[in-house]
Design a protein around this motif. Structure first.
Motif, PDB file in Angstrom:
ATOM      1  N   CYS A   6      28.368  49.160  32.861  1.00 48.80           N
ATOM      2  CA  CYS A   6      29.735  48.661  33.003  1.00 48.80           C
ATOM      3  C   CYS A   6      30.085  47.781  31.793  1.00 48.80           C
ATOM      4  CB  CYS A   6      29.881  47.856  34.292  1.00 48.80           C
ATOM      5  SG  CYS A   6      31.538  47.149  34.482  1.00 48.80           S
ATOM      6  N   GLY A   8      33.297  46.473  31.661  1.00 51.26           N
ATOM      7  CA  GLY A   8      34.497  45.746  32.050  1.00 51.26           C
ATOM      8  C   GLY A   8      34.414  44.309  31.555  1.00 51.26           C
ATOM      9  N   SER A   9      35.502  43.588  31.679  1.00 52.06           N
ATOM     10  CA  SER A   9      35.589  42.244  31.086  1.00 52.06           C
ATOM     11  C   SER A   9      34.453  41.323  31.520  1.00 52.06           C
ATOM     12  CB  SER A   9      36.928  41.604  31.456  1.00 52.06           C
ATOM     13  OG  SER A   9      37.975  42.380  30.941  1.00 52.06           O
ATOM     14  N   SER A  10      34.178  41.274  32.805  1.00 50.18           N
ATOM     15  CA  SER A  10      33.169  40.352  33.314  1.00 50.18           C
ATOM     16  C   SER A  10      31.773  40.751  32.831  1.00 50.18           C
ATOM     17  CB  SER A  10      33.210  40.310  34.840  1.00 50.18           C
ATOM     18  OG  SER A  10      32.235  39.415  35.318  1.00 50.18           O
ATOM     19  N   CYS A  11      31.449  42.023  32.958  1.00 45.39           N
ATOM     20  CA  CYS A  11      30.128  42.485  32.508  1.00 45.39           C
ATOM     21  C   CYS A  11      29.995  42.341  30.996  1.00 45.39           C
ATOM     22  CB  CYS A  11      29.886  43.920  32.952  1.00 45.39           C
ATOM     23  SG  CYS A  11      29.581  44.070  34.733  1.00 45.39           S
ATOM     24  N   CYS A  41      35.237  48.630  35.024  1.00 43.58           N
ATOM     25  CA  CYS A  41      34.842  47.737  36.117  1.00 43.58           C
ATOM     26  C   CYS A  41      34.464  48.513  37.369  1.00 43.58           C
ATOM     27  CB  CYS A  41      35.973  46.754  36.416  1.00 43.58           C
ATOM     28  SG  CYS A  41      35.574  45.633  37.773  1.00 43.58           S
ATOM     29  N   GLN A  42      33.322  48.163  37.926  1.00 44.83           N
ATOM     30  CA  GLN A  42      32.811  48.810  39.129  1.00 44.83           C
ATOM     31  C   GLN A  42      33.103  48.000  40.395  1.00 44.83           C
ATOM     32  OE1 GLN A  42      31.198  52.025  38.864  1.00 44.83           O
ATOM     33  NE2 GLN A  42      32.404  51.672  37.008  1.00 44.83           N
ATOM     34  N   GLY A  43      33.891  46.946  40.258  1.00 45.19           N
ATOM     35  CA  GLY A  43      34.277  46.145  41.417  1.00 45.19           C
ATOM     36  C   GLY A  43      33.195  45.208  41.910  1.00 45.19           C
ATOM     37  N   ARG A  44      32.201  44.956  41.103  1.00 49.54           N
ATOM     38  CA  ARG A  44      31.091  44.061  41.489  1.00 49.54           C
ATOM     39  C   ARG A  44      30.917  42.988  40.422  1.00 49.54           C
ATOM     40  NH1 ARG A  44      26.432  47.321  44.283  1.00 49.54           N
ATOM     41  NH2 ARG A  44      27.562  49.064  45.172  1.00 49.54           N
ATOM     42  N   CYS A  45      32.014  42.469  39.937  1.00 49.21           N
ATOM     43  CA  CYS A  45      31.994  41.590  38.766  1.00 49.21           C
ATOM     44  C   CYS A  45      31.059  40.391  38.917  1.00 49.21           C
ATOM     45  CB  CYS A  45      33.403  41.113  38.462  1.00 49.21           C
ATOM     46  SG  CYS A  45      34.558  42.454  38.159  1.00 49.21           S
ATOM     47  N   ILE A  50      26.424  45.353  35.682  1.00 53.18           N
ATOM     48  CA  ILE A  50      26.176  46.466  36.584  1.00 53.18           C
ATOM     49  C   ILE A  50      25.760  47.691  35.777  1.00 53.18           C
ATOM     50  CG2 ILE A  50      27.240  48.047  38.248  1.00 53.18           C
ATOM     51  CD1 ILE A  50      26.919  45.169  39.301  1.00 53.18           C
TER      52      ILE A  50
HETATM   53  S1  FES Z   1      33.393  44.092  34.997  1.00 47.13           S
HETATM   54 FE1  FES Z   1      31.518  45.077  35.578  1.00 47.13          FE
HETATM   55  S2  FES Z   1      31.734  45.196  37.731  1.00 47.13           S
HETATM   56 FE2  FES Z   1      33.620  44.304  37.126  1.00 47.13          FE
END
Ligand code: FES
Length: 80
Positions: A6, A8-11, A41-45, A50
């Motif tokens: 992942c 996404g922003s958080s990961c 994003c996989q919804g597990r930020c 992830i």
């Molecule tokens: S950014 Fe990786 S799960 Fe949301």
């Protein structure tokens, strides 16, 4: 072995690219063929980074976890 990290922003903020770099290193060393990709994003930020390997989801993955994950999944599909 199919790996999706992942990004996404958080990961991303939690080091996803360092995890990807470690998997890229493993590409040349692992005794299995690795198809490396990235996902949104996989919804597990809160649990990031992830990583999905052959459909199995791993949470809080760090670069140090990569060798053991590759070893764990080396018997899966995609063996050369
Ligand atoms: S950014 Fe990786 S799960 Fe949301």
């Amino acid at each position: 072995m199919e790996v999706n990290v992942c990004v996404g922003s958080s990961c991303h903020l939690k080091g996803a690219h360092a995890v990807i770099n470690k998997f890229q290193e493993a590409l040349g060393e692992a005794p299995v063929k690795i198809k490396l990709g990235a996902s949104f994003c996989q919804g597990r930020c809160t649990e990031g980074v992830i990583v999905a390997i052959d459909g199995v989801i791993y949470e809080r993955v760090s670069p140090d976890d990569v060798p053991s994950l590759v070893e764990k999944h080396r018997g899966g599909c995609g063996i050369r």
